[in-house]
Design a protein around this motif. Structure first.
Motif, PDB file in Angstrom:
ATOM      1  N   ASP A 675       4.468 -33.371 -89.522  1.00 53.08           N
ATOM      2  CA  ASP A 675       3.166 -32.853 -90.044  1.00 53.08           C
ATOM      3  C   ASP A 675       3.455 -31.233 -90.212  1.00 53.08           C
ATOM      4  OD1 ASP A 675       2.603 -32.097 -87.602  1.00 53.08           O
ATOM      5  OD2 ASP A 675       1.302 -33.583 -87.045  1.00 53.08           O
ATOM      6  N   ALA A 676       2.446 -30.538 -90.746  1.00 59.54           N
ATOM      7  CA  ALA A 676       2.430 -29.294 -91.048  1.00 59.54           C
ATOM      8  C   ALA A 676       2.548 -28.592 -89.467  1.00 59.54           C
ATOM      9  CB  ALA A 676       1.369 -28.577 -91.722  1.00 59.54           C
ATOM     10  N   GLN A 677       1.925 -29.071 -88.578  1.00 52.70           N
ATOM     11  CA  GLN A 677       1.906 -28.337 -87.390  1.00 52.70           C
ATOM     12  C   GLN A 677       3.333 -28.426 -86.549  1.00 52.70           C
ATOM     13  OE1 GLN A 677      -0.797 -30.224 -84.439  1.00 52.70           O
ATOM     14  NE2 GLN A 677      -0.178 -28.712 -82.833  1.00 52.70           N
ATOM     15  N   ALA A 678       3.952 -29.489 -86.782  1.00 54.26           N
ATOM     16  CA  ALA A 678       5.479 -29.819 -86.269  1.00 54.26           C
ATOM     17  C   ALA A 678       6.290 -28.471 -87.002  1.00 54.26           C
ATOM     18  CB  ALA A 678       5.953 -30.949 -86.354  1.00 54.26           C
ATOM     19  N   PHE A 679       6.150 -28.389 -88.206  1.00 52.56           N
ATOM     20  CA  PHE A 679       7.127 -27.466 -88.777  1.00 52.56           C
ATOM     21  C   PHE A 679       6.704 -26.066 -88.502  1.00 52.56           C
ATOM     22  CE2 PHE A 679       7.427 -24.526 -92.145  1.00 52.56           C
ATOM     23  CZ  PHE A 679       8.867 -24.556 -92.508  1.00 52.56           C
ATOM     24  N   GLU A 680       5.500 -25.698 -88.471  1.00 55.51           N
ATOM     25  CA  GLU A 680       4.915 -24.472 -87.834  1.00 55.51           C
ATOM     26  C   GLU A 680       5.469 -24.238 -86.653  1.00 55.51           C
ATOM     27  OE1 GLU A 680       3.723 -22.189 -89.772  1.00 55.51           O
ATOM     28  OE2 GLU A 680       3.238 -23.284 -91.392  1.00 55.51           O
ATOM     29  N   SER A 681       5.663 -25.019 -85.540  1.00 51.41           N
ATOM     30  CA  SER A 681       6.140 -24.732 -84.551  1.00 51.41           C
ATOM     31  C   SER A 681       7.490 -24.625 -84.209  1.00 51.41           C
ATOM     32  CB  SER A 681       5.960 -26.068 -83.500  1.00 51.41           C
ATOM     33  OG  SER A 681       6.299 -26.141 -82.315  1.00 51.41           O
ATOM     34  N   SER A 682       8.316 -25.312 -85.204  1.00 51.90           N
ATOM     35  CA  SER A 682       9.881 -25.013 -85.421  1.00 51.90           C
ATOM     36  C   SER A 682       9.976 -23.837 -85.889  1.00 51.90           C
ATOM     37  CB  SER A 682      10.342 -26.142 -86.220  1.00 51.90           C
ATOM     38  OG  SER A 682      10.369 -27.558 -85.505  1.00 51.90           O
ATOM     39  N   LEU A 683       9.140 -23.434 -87.063  1.00 51.51           N
ATOM     40  CA  LEU A 683       9.151 -22.152 -87.925  1.00 51.51           C
ATOM     41  C   LEU A 683       9.041 -20.877 -86.901  1.00 51.51           C
ATOM     42  CD1 LEU A 683       9.859 -20.494 -90.350  1.00 51.51           C
ATOM     43  CD2 LEU A 683       7.472 -21.264 -91.039  1.00 51.51           C
ATOM     44  N   GLN A 684       8.000 -21.127 -86.086  1.00 58.53           N
ATOM     45  CA  GLN A 684       7.798 -19.980 -85.047  1.00 58.53           C
ATOM     46  C   GLN A 684       8.945 -19.739 -84.048  1.00 58.53           C
ATOM     47  OE1 GLN A 684       5.615 -17.628 -85.798  1.00 58.53           O
ATOM     48  NE2 GLN A 684       5.038 -18.878 -87.535  1.00 58.53           N
ATOM     49  N   GLN A 685       9.237 -20.881 -83.628  1.00 57.12           N
ATOM     50  CA  GLN A 685      10.499 -20.881 -82.819  1.00 57.12           C
ATOM     51  C   GLN A 685      11.663 -20.029 -83.305  1.00 57.12           C
ATOM     52  OE1 GLN A 685      11.318 -24.464 -80.787  1.00 57.12           O
ATOM     53  NE2 GLN A 685      12.849 -23.897 -79.498  1.00 57.12           N
ATOM     54  N   THR A 686      12.136 -20.701 -84.450  1.00 53.70           N
ATOM     55  CA  THR A 686      13.236 -20.218 -85.098  1.00 53.70           C
ATOM     56  C   THR A 686      12.975 -18.558 -85.361  1.00 53.70           C
ATOM     57  OG1 THR A 686      13.706 -22.281 -86.144  1.00 53.70           O
ATOM     58  CG2 THR A 686      14.796 -20.260 -87.246  1.00 53.70           C
ATOM     59  N   LEU A 687      11.869 -18.125 -85.764  1.00 50.45           N
ATOM     60  CA  LEU A 687      11.568 -16.693 -85.895  1.00 50.45           C
ATOM     61  C   LEU A 687      11.697 -15.896 -84.599  1.00 50.45           C
ATOM     62  CD1 LEU A 687       8.333 -16.789 -88.369  1.00 50.45           C
ATOM     63  CD2 LEU A 687      10.669 -15.814 -88.875  1.00 50.45           C
ATOM     64  N   LYS A 688      11.347 -16.404 -83.790  1.00 49.18           N
ATOM     65  CA  LYS A 688      11.414 -15.628 -82.435  1.00 49.18           C
ATOM     66  C   LYS A 688      12.924 -15.446 -82.253  1.00 49.18           C
ATOM     67  CE  LYS A 688       7.005 -17.171 -80.258  1.00 49.18           C
ATOM     68  NZ  LYS A 688       6.363 -17.880 -79.374  1.00 49.18           N
ATOM     69  N   THR A 689      13.663 -16.528 -82.609  1.00 46.50           N
ATOM     70  CA  THR A 689      15.216 -16.330 -81.840  1.00 46.50           C
ATOM     71  C   THR A 689      16.049 -15.882 -83.104  1.00 46.50           C
ATOM     72  OG1 THR A 689      15.481 -18.720 -82.534  1.00 46.50           O
ATOM     73  CG2 THR A 689      14.716 -18.030 -80.395  1.00 46.50           C
ATOM     74  N   LEU A 690      15.442 -15.655 -84.390  1.00 48.83           N
ATOM     75  CA  LEU A 690      16.530 -15.227 -85.611  1.00 48.83           C
ATOM     76  C   LEU A 690      16.949 -14.139 -85.172  1.00 48.83           C
ATOM     77  CD1 LEU A 690      16.877 -16.626 -88.229  1.00 48.83           C
ATOM     78  CD2 LEU A 690      15.195 -15.108 -89.097  1.00 48.83           C
ATOM     79  N   GLN A 691      18.474 -13.879 -85.369  1.00 48.42           N
ATOM     80  CA  GLN A 691      19.049 -12.729 -85.061  1.00 48.42           C
ATOM     81  C   GLN A 691      19.434 -11.960 -86.569  1.00 48.42           C
ATOM     82  OE1 GLN A 691      22.397 -13.126 -82.719  1.00 48.42           O
ATOM     83  NE2 GLN A 691      21.458 -14.780 -81.391  1.00 48.42           N
ATOM     84  N   ARG A 692      18.516 -10.861 -86.620  1.00 50.46           N
ATOM     85  CA  ARG A 692      18.852 -10.180 -88.200  1.00 50.46           C
ATOM     86  C   ARG A 692      19.236  -8.886 -87.844  1.00 50.46           C
ATOM     87  NH1 ARG A 692      13.972  -7.615 -91.913  1.00 50.46           N
ATOM     88  NH2 ARG A 692      14.200  -6.123 -90.213  1.00 50.46           N
ATOM     89  N   GLN A 693      20.257  -8.563 -88.752  1.00 49.27           N
ATOM     90  CA  GLN A 693      20.720  -7.100 -88.787  1.00 49.27           C
ATOM     91  C   GLN A 693      21.307  -6.635 -90.162  1.00 49.27           C
ATOM     92  OE1 GLN A 693      24.746  -8.477 -86.502  1.00 49.27           O
ATOM     93  NE2 GLN A 693      25.521  -6.997 -87.732  1.00 49.27           N
ATOM     94  N   SER A 694      20.971  -5.249 -90.097  1.00 48.32           N
ATOM     95  CA  SER A 694      21.398  -4.782 -91.473  1.00 48.32           C
ATOM     96  C   SER A 694      22.841  -4.313 -91.533  1.00 48.32           C
ATOM     97  CB  SER A 694      20.733  -3.167 -91.655  1.00 48.32           C
ATOM     98  OG  SER A 694      19.315  -3.571 -91.547  1.00 48.32           O
ATOM     99  N   ILE A 695      23.626  -4.747 -92.731  1.00 49.62           N
ATOM    100  CA  ILE A 695      25.085  -4.478 -92.736  1.00 49.62           C
ATOM    101  C   ILE A 695      24.984  -3.348 -94.055  1.00 49.62           C
ATOM    102  CG2 ILE A 695      26.917  -5.533 -93.578  1.00 49.62           C
ATOM    103  CD1 ILE A 695      25.716  -6.650 -91.178  1.00 49.62           C
TER     104      ILE A 695
END
Length: 695
Positions: A675-695
Motif C-alpha cells: 500500500d501507499a504507507q509501505a511505499f512511503e516508509s521505504s522512500l523515507q528510509q532511502t532518502l535518509k541514506t541516499l548519498q548525493r554529491q555534486s560532481i
C-alpha cells in the motif's frame, strides 16, 4: 503522497473502518486499476481450490471460472490468503501455490478465522463469508460462488447455522450463486435470510422458483425474479443507493443439461448425512465431507454439475457487473479519473533466461554449461509500462506480438490493462530473447528476434494519435524502427509532449539521433548505461570516443569519465540519467530543475547544467537483475509525473522500485508495495541514506 492513487480504491475504503485490514490486503494491479476506473470486477472465493474440489479439478475449475468472467468483459478477483497476506486477485502462480499446499496447512476461513490466519501467517481458502468481507473492504460489489451455506438439517436442534447467512445480513455484497446447497435445510435457510433482512431473488426462473445447487427447483419460492442482467443491475443500483448495509442473494439455476435428478440427489444426500453422523463429522468440516461423499455416491456426476454451475454463475455475475458498471459510468455523480496516462512505445518480448551455475569461466567456445532457466514477460518498453502501471496507476502501451503460441503465452503474462494497445501480427513470430547470465548474475549475452517490432509502423502510431495528444510524457525504447521513431517524434512535436528515451542496447542507442534535430529536440530525458552513452555521444557529435567504458574501475575515475561524456551532449537534454552499474547513477540536469523537478519535463531550452551522483543503496540478497533498470525508470517517472516531488525524491523513488525488482523472480514484481504507507516508509528510509554529491 506518492502512489496514493496507485493503491487507490481499496486503501480509500479501508481508511475509516473500525477493523482496518489495509496492511494485510494486497490488491492485484489489474483489480486495483479496474476498481479505480469503475470497470466491472467479480470477486471469487478460494475454498473450491483448498477444500471444495479434489486435485486437479480444483485448479482447472478456478482458472476456467476466471476465464468465464473475462469472456463476459469483467475482471476476476479470486481472493485467498497466503502466508498471512490476504490476496485480492490471485496470480496463476499464487493460485497454484495455494492449491499445492497440504490440506492440513490450509485453513477454511470464515469471519472468525481471519485474525488468527493473518496473525500466525497461515494460508487459507476464503468461504462465502470471508470472501464477502474482503470484497467489501476493497470495494468489489459482486461475488460469484457455487452455493452458499445455510441452516443444516436438524439445525433447529443443533443450532448449526452457516456464518454465510449472518454475513449476508451485515455485509453489502451481492452474491450470485446456484442457491443453497442441497445438503442443507433450504426452507429454514430462506426464513433465516428473511429475518436477516437479505433481499433474495431468483434469476431467469419462472415463478420465483429458487434453485438448490444440483437441481433447478428446491421446492421453495422467493418473492422476486430477475429476468435479465439489466434487471439485476437495476436492483443492485437501488440497493447501493439506499445503503442498507445488508447483502443481496441472487439464485441462478444450474444449466439444465447438468441438473441432477432430484430423487437421486436426495437419496445420495441422505446416505452422505448418515455417514457423516456415523463418523462424527461436525462443524466446518461437514460441508466438504458431504460434497465429497455425494460425489462418490453419484460416480462423479455431482462434481461435474458443481463445475458447470460455478462457471455459469461466474458468467452471469460478470454480465451483471458489466451492466452495473455501465450504469455507474453514465451517472453524472461519478467523476472520471484525474490521472493523465503516460504513453510507452516499445518492445514486448518473451524472455528465456539462463543463469550459469558452474564456477568455471564462461567462454563462447561451444562448450555446454549447466544453468537454471526461467521464462518471463520482458522487453524494455513492456517492462517500463508495467512498472508505471503498477506504481503510477495507469498507462498506455503501444507494442507488438506475433499471432503464435509464444504471443499467447506472453499476453497471459501481461496485465490485462496493457493489452488494449497491442498489435498482434499473425505474419510475424513473437519476439523471443535468450539472456545468458554468469554465476554472479551479470548478463553476458543476449540473442533476440526483433522482427515483430517493425509492425509498429508510422501508420499504426498515427492511428493512435489521441494517446499522444493526452499523454503528459511519451516513453520510447530503441527497439522500434527509425521510421516509427520519426513518426513518434512528429506526434510529440505536434502535441508538445516531452519524450523519455530508453536506449535499450549500445548498438542501437544512437538510432533516434540520426533523425532531424527539430524532431530529436523533443527527447528531453534519457537513461543510458555507459556503453549506450558512448554510442549516443558519438552519434550526436559525429566524433569517436577513444576509450571503452568500464564500471569495474575506481568510482572516482568512472565518475570523471562519465562526466566528460555528459558534458559533450548535456545541452541537448533536460536530464540524462547515466547508470553506473552497482555504483549508482550520475544525473546531468538543467540547473533550474534542482529545486523544481517538473522542469525536467519542460520543452523550453536548457539553461545550464549541473551533475549529481547518487550512490546505489546496498542490497545483499539479490534474486534477479534483469528488470531493475526498467523499474528505476518506472519509479522515477512516477514521482516526476506527480509534480510534487524534489529531484532527490524522484531518484529515491527510482531506487526503491529497482530494489523491489532485484528481490523479485520476474523482471517486474507482481506487486511493488502492499500500500501507499509501505511505499512511503521505504522512500523515507532511502532518502535518509541516499548519498548525493555534486560532481
Amino acid at each position: 503522497m506518492l502512489l496514493k492513487k496507485c493503491f487507490s480504491h481499496g486503501t480509500r475504503v479501508l481508511r475509516n473502518r473500525k477493523f482496518s485490514t489495509r496492511q494485510h490486503i494486497v490488491v492485484h494491479p489489474d483489480v486495483r486499476h479496474a476498481l479505480a476506473q469503475k470497470h466491472p470486477v467479480v470477486a471469487l472465493e478460494s475454498t473450491i481450490i483448498t477444500h471444495g474440489m479434489p486435485v486437479p479439478e480444483n485448479v482447472q475449475t478456478a482458472l476456467q471460472v476466471e476465464q468465464e468472467v473475462r469472456n463476459k468483459g469483467a475482471i476476476p478477483a479470486t481472493i485467498g490468503i497466503i502466508d498471512g497476506c490476504i490476496k485480492v486477485g490471485l496470480t496463476q502462480e499464487e493460485l497454484m501455490e495455494l492449491a499445492q499446499k497440504p490440506r492440513s496447512e490450509v485453513i477454511k476461513c470464515s469471519r472468525r478465522d481471519l485474525p488468527y490466519v493473518v496473525a500466525m501467517q497461515q494460508s487459507g481458502g476464503t468461504t462465502v463469508a470471508a470472501t464477502m468481507i474482503v470484497a467489501h473492504r476493497v470495494g468489489i460489489p459482486i461475488f460469484a460462488t457455487g452455493g452458499i451455506g445455510g441452516v443444516h438439517r436438524e439445525g433447529h436442534i443443533t443450532l448449526d447455522v452457516s456464518a454465510d447467512l449472518v454475513e449476508l445480513g451485515r455485509t453489502p455484497v451481492a452474491v450470485v450463486c446456484s442457491g443453497v446447497k442441497s445438503i442443507l435445510d433450504i426452507p429454514r435457510t430462506l426464513e433465516y435470510l428473511e429475518t436477516q433482512g437479505v433481499c433474495v431473488a431468483s434469476y431467469e426462473s419462472s415463478g420465483g422458483v429458487f434453485p438448490d445447487f444440483y437441481t433447478r427447483d428446491s421446492g421453495s419460492k422467493v418473492p422476486y425474479n430477475l429476468p435479465t442482467a439489466a434487471h439485476a443491475a437495476r436492483l443492485l443500483r437501488a440497493w447501493r443507493q439506499m445503503e442498507l448495509q445488508s447483502g443481496v442473494l441472487i439464485g441462478v439455476p444450474i444449466p439444465a443439461e447438468y441438473a441432477a435428478n432430484k430423487s437421486d440427489i436426495d437419496a445420495a444426500i441422505q446416505a452422505a448425512n448418515a455417514e457423516a453422523q456415523a463418523q462424527g463429522i461436525s462443524g466446518k468440516e461437514v460441508t466438504p465431507f458431504l460434497l465429497a461423499h455425494i460425489s462418490q455416491l453419484t460416480q462423479g456426476r455431482s462434481l461435474q454439475a458443481n463445475i458447470a454451475l460455478i462457471r455459469n454463475n461466474a458468467a452471469v455475475a460478470a454480465q451483471i457487473a458489466c451492466e452495473l458498471a455501465a450504469g455507474s459510468r453514465s451517472s453524472p455523480a461519478i467523476g472520471k479519473s484525474s490521472l493523465k496516462k503516460p504513453l510507452v512505445v516499445g518492445a514486448s518480448i518473451l524472455d528465456l533466461s539462463f543463469k550459469v551455475t558452474e564456477q568455471r569461466q564462461m567462454q563462447l567456445d561451444g562448450a555446454t554449461y549447466s544453468a537454471v532457466t526461467k521464462q518471463a514477460a520482458g522487453g524494455v518498453g513492456r517492462n517500463v509500462a508495467e512498472g508505471i502501471y503498477k506504481l503510477y496507476g495507469d498507462v498506455n502501451l503501444i507494442s507488438a506480438v506475433g499471432g503464435d503460441q509464444l504471443g499467447h503465452i506472453l499476453r497471459q503474462l501481461m496485465p490485462a490493462a496493457l493489452q488494449s494497445g497491442l498489435i498482434v501480427d499473425k505474419k510475424c513470430a513473437t519476439s523471443l530473447c535468450s539472456l545468458i547470465f554468469d554465476q554472479s548474475g551479470d548478463c553476458k549475452l543476449i540473442l533476440g528476434d526483433m522482427e515483430v517490432h517493425r509492425s509498429i509502423t508510422p501508420e499504426v502510431l498515427t492511428a493512435r494519435a489521441d494517446l499522444f495528444r493526452t499523454a503528459p510524457l511519451i516513453v520510447m525504447d530503441s527497439n522500434i524502427s527509425e521510421q516509427a521513431m520519426a513518426s513518434l517524434l512528429q506526434l510529440a512535436q505536434r502535441y508538445q509532449v516531452p519524450v523519455f528515451f530508453e536506449p535499450t542496447d549500445m548498438f542501437i542507442a544512437g538510432k533516434p539521433f540520426r533523425l532531424r534535430p527539430d524532431l530529436t529536440q523533443h527527447i528531453r530525458l534519457l537513461k543510458p548505461n555507459m556503453h549506450e552513452l558512448k554510442t549516443i555521444v558519438e552519434t550526436i557529435t559525429g566524433q569517436p570516443v577513444d576509450w571503452q567504458p568500464d564500471t569495474k574501475v575506481q568510482r572516482s575515475e568512472l565518475l570523471e569519465q562519465a562526466k566528460q561524456l555528459l558534458q559533450r551532449i548535456e545541452c541537448h537534454f533536460n536530464c540524462i540519467i547515466a547508470t553506473l552499474g552497482d555504483h549508482g547513477v550520475l544525473l546531468s540536469i538543467r540547473s533550474d530543475a534542482e529545486f523544481d523537478a517538473s522542469k525536467l519535463l519542460a520543452l523550453s531550452p536548457s539553461c545550464g547544467h549541473i551533475t549529481r551522483f547518487y550512490a546505489a543503496p546496498k542490497l545483499h540478497s539479490i534474486v534477479n537483475v534483469s528488470g531493475a533498470g526498467d523499474s528505476f525508470c518506472a519509479g522515477f517517472i512516477t514521482a516526476l509525473l506527480k509534480e510534487q516531488y524534489s529531484l532527490d525524491e524522484c531518484v529515491a523513488a527510482g531506487f526503491v522500485s529497482a530494489e523491489r525488482a532485484l528481490l523479485s523472480e520476474s523482471a517486474v514484481p507482481a506487486t511493488y508495495f502492499h500500500d501507499a504507507q509501505a511505499f512511503e516508509s521505504s522512500l523515507q528510509q532511502t532518502l535518509k541514506t541516499l548519498q548525493r554529491q555534486s560532481i
